[in-house]
Design an enzyme around this catalytic site. Structure first.
Site, PDB file in Angstrom:
ATOM      1  CG  ASP A   1      -1.247   3.522   6.452  1.00 51.91           C
ATOM      2  OD1 ASP A   1      -2.155   2.964   7.093  1.00 51.91           O
ATOM      3  OD2 ASP A   1      -0.254   4.061   6.997  1.00 51.91           O
TER       4      ASP A   1
ATOM      5  CB  THR B   1      -0.238   9.359   3.275  1.00 49.56           C
ATOM      6  OG1 THR B   1      -1.011   8.906   4.394  1.00 49.56           O
ATOM      7  CG2 THR B   1      -0.755   8.723   1.995  1.00 49.56           C
TER       8      THR B   1
ATOM      9  CG  HIS C   1      -1.650   6.340  14.938  1.00 51.92           C
ATOM     10  ND1 HIS C   1      -1.855   7.415  14.117  1.00 51.92           N
ATOM     11  CD2 HIS C   1      -0.420   5.891  14.625  1.00 51.92           C
ATOM     12  CE1 HIS C   1      -0.787   7.590  13.332  1.00 51.92           C
ATOM     13  NE2 HIS C   1       0.092   6.673  13.635  1.00 51.92           N
TER      14      HIS C   1
ATOM     15  N   GLY D   1       0.827  -1.204   0.000  1.00 54.88           N
ATOM     16  CA  GLY D   1       0.000   0.000   0.000  1.00 54.88           C
ATOM     17  C   GLY D   1       0.855   1.245   0.000  1.00 54.88           C
TER      18      GLY D   1
ATOM     19  CE  LYS E   1      -1.781   4.164  10.448  1.00 52.23           C
ATOM     20  NZ  LYS E   1      -1.444   5.059   9.342  1.00 52.23           N
TER      21      LYS E   1
END
Ligand code: NAP
Length: 386
Positions: free
Chosen positions: A69, A45, A136, A42, A103
């Site tokens: 992501d 970012t 997260h 993936g 997240k």
């Protein structure tokens, strides 16, 4: 912990499994416990500046990426939303083909804050649901106070991050919310699945013991994904095996070694240069393998992730690299190459975030130097240091 014993029924085996099915190195997706197929590679970012993230996401989707992501503390979800809207409106991709992961931020761990956090992310992403929503970090921090605010009102009020996410105490150390615990947060995450706001839920930066606690105490939904740091210097073999036997997909972050981490040049023992003396993508052994195969070092590292049966997110804002990093299925590393990379496992973790180690739920105590003394967050920290 879920163990395979004589008492395990057929039904429980079904829910143990995804990676037990043995992800072949050629598979492009891995099945999550909810039945969804998650792409194994993936686009990351974190650190992608908002002004170039839109073109990065569009380049990625056009190059064949389907997993993006995201996280609200990356301060670019609003731009990712613009990129996705254009791609969807123009018919370049369908929503159901994408796998969007977001997240829950540390300041929103209180159960009543979990839904507003995701709703704010969905608003920025211009989506009705995400495919995966992960906690997260295990550490809860206060959701109000001088230098932090609860989304949607304050987390990134004008998409400007400094000083809003990491509350500090009066002396300038990070503050914790000791009355909040990630198990209560998990129950609120479970409700988001039932409400259709996310297809699956997971964890990030949890250690094995903390993941086990969630597995043991979950009421309605088990974690699908654990997103943790992993690359050739931090291979996490035990953790990967633990996830596999418990039906969780281990998704590597900083899959290329994160050479652009903000604290790269601080020289700190807890956050500075790799102990090998080389950034991952500069390691001579990896360079040799790449040269011999006529591929880039990033190719070699990402192909290693695939060949150990893993899933990974890698970040780039450079269109040529974005395109390159997904072309992984037309070559293979030989067993000797895999052995050499295996030997690079030195246990170097770049994201220790040691200044938060006073927190009861800090996950990486075992990685701190034995003489580590708690520091105040420095300018090299991701945010919050003033
Ligand atoms: N859950 C968490 O707490 C957490 C923590 C860290 C990361 N993550 C996720 O994992 C993603 C990836 O990790 P990361 O951002 O730390 O780092 P990474 O993906 O390991 O490395 C990114 C760096 O590699 C460079 N790069 C990418 N492709 C390259 C290529 N083909 N050749 C040479 N250099 C290349 C990028 O440069 P350019 O961009 O300049 O091209 C950037 O400097 C993050 O973006 C984020 O989505 C999650």
């Amino acid at each position: 912990m879920l163990l395979i014993t004589d008492e395990v029924t057929t039904e429980s085996i079904n829910y143990l499994l995804p990676e037990l099915q043995d992800v072949g190195m050629e598979e492009r997706t891995v099945r999550l416990r909810n039945g969804a197929q998650m792409p194994r590679i993936g686009l990351g970012t974190w650190k992608s500046p908002a002004e170039v993230t839109k073109q990065a996401v569009q380049a990625a989707v056009r190059a064949g990426y389907r997993l993006i992501d995201c996280a609200n503390d990356y301060d670019n979800e609003h731009v990712i939303g613009e990129a996705l809207k254009e791609l969807l409106d123009q018919g370049e991709v369908k929503r159901e083909e994408l796998f969007i992961q977001a997240k829950l931020w540390n300041s929103n761990h209180r159960p009543e804050h979990v839904r507003p956090d995701l709703e704010a992310t969905l608003k920025d992403l211009q989506l009705d649901y995400v495919d995966s929503f992960v906690i997260h970090w295990p550490m809860a921090v206060p959701s109000s106070g001088q230098k932090v605010a609860l989304r949607p009102d304050g987390c990134y009020p004008a998409h400007f991050s400094q000083g809003t996410l990491f509350p500090l105490d009066d002396e300038g150390y990070y503050a914790s919310d000791d009355a909040s615990h990630f198990i209560e947060t998990w129950y609120a995450m479970e409700d988001l699945v039932d409400e259709g706001l996310t297809k699956s839920i997971g964890l990030s930066n949890f250690n094995m013991k903390q993941v086990r606690e969630v597995l043991e105490k979950a009421k309605k939904h088990l974690p699908s994904v654990v997103q943790n740091e992993s690359h050739p210097y931090l291979q996490e073999r035990d953790f990967r095996a633990f996830c596999r036997i418990n039906g969780i997909v281990f998704q590597a972050y900083s899959a290329l070694g994160s050479a652009d981490r903000p604290w790269r040049h601080t020289g700190s023992i807890t956050s500075g240069a790799p102990s090998t003396g080389h950034e991952v993508l500069d390691h001579p052994i990896l360079r040799d393998i790449a040269q011999r195969l006529g591929r880039s070092v990033a190719h070699v590292v990402l192909r290693w992730h695939l060949q150990i049966g893993g899933a990974a997110v890698c970040k780039s804002v450079t269109p040529s690299r974005i395109q390159e990093n997904i072309k992984l299925w037309d070559f293979a590393l030989a067993p000797e190459d895999m052995d050499q990379i295996s030997n690079l496992n030195v246990g170097w973790r770049h994201l220790l975030w040691a200044e938060t180690s006073m927190h009861n739920d800090y996950p990486f105590k075992d990685w701190l130097p034995s003489d580590y003394k708690l520091e105040k967050p420095s300018a090299g920290s991701t945010a919050g240091a003033k």
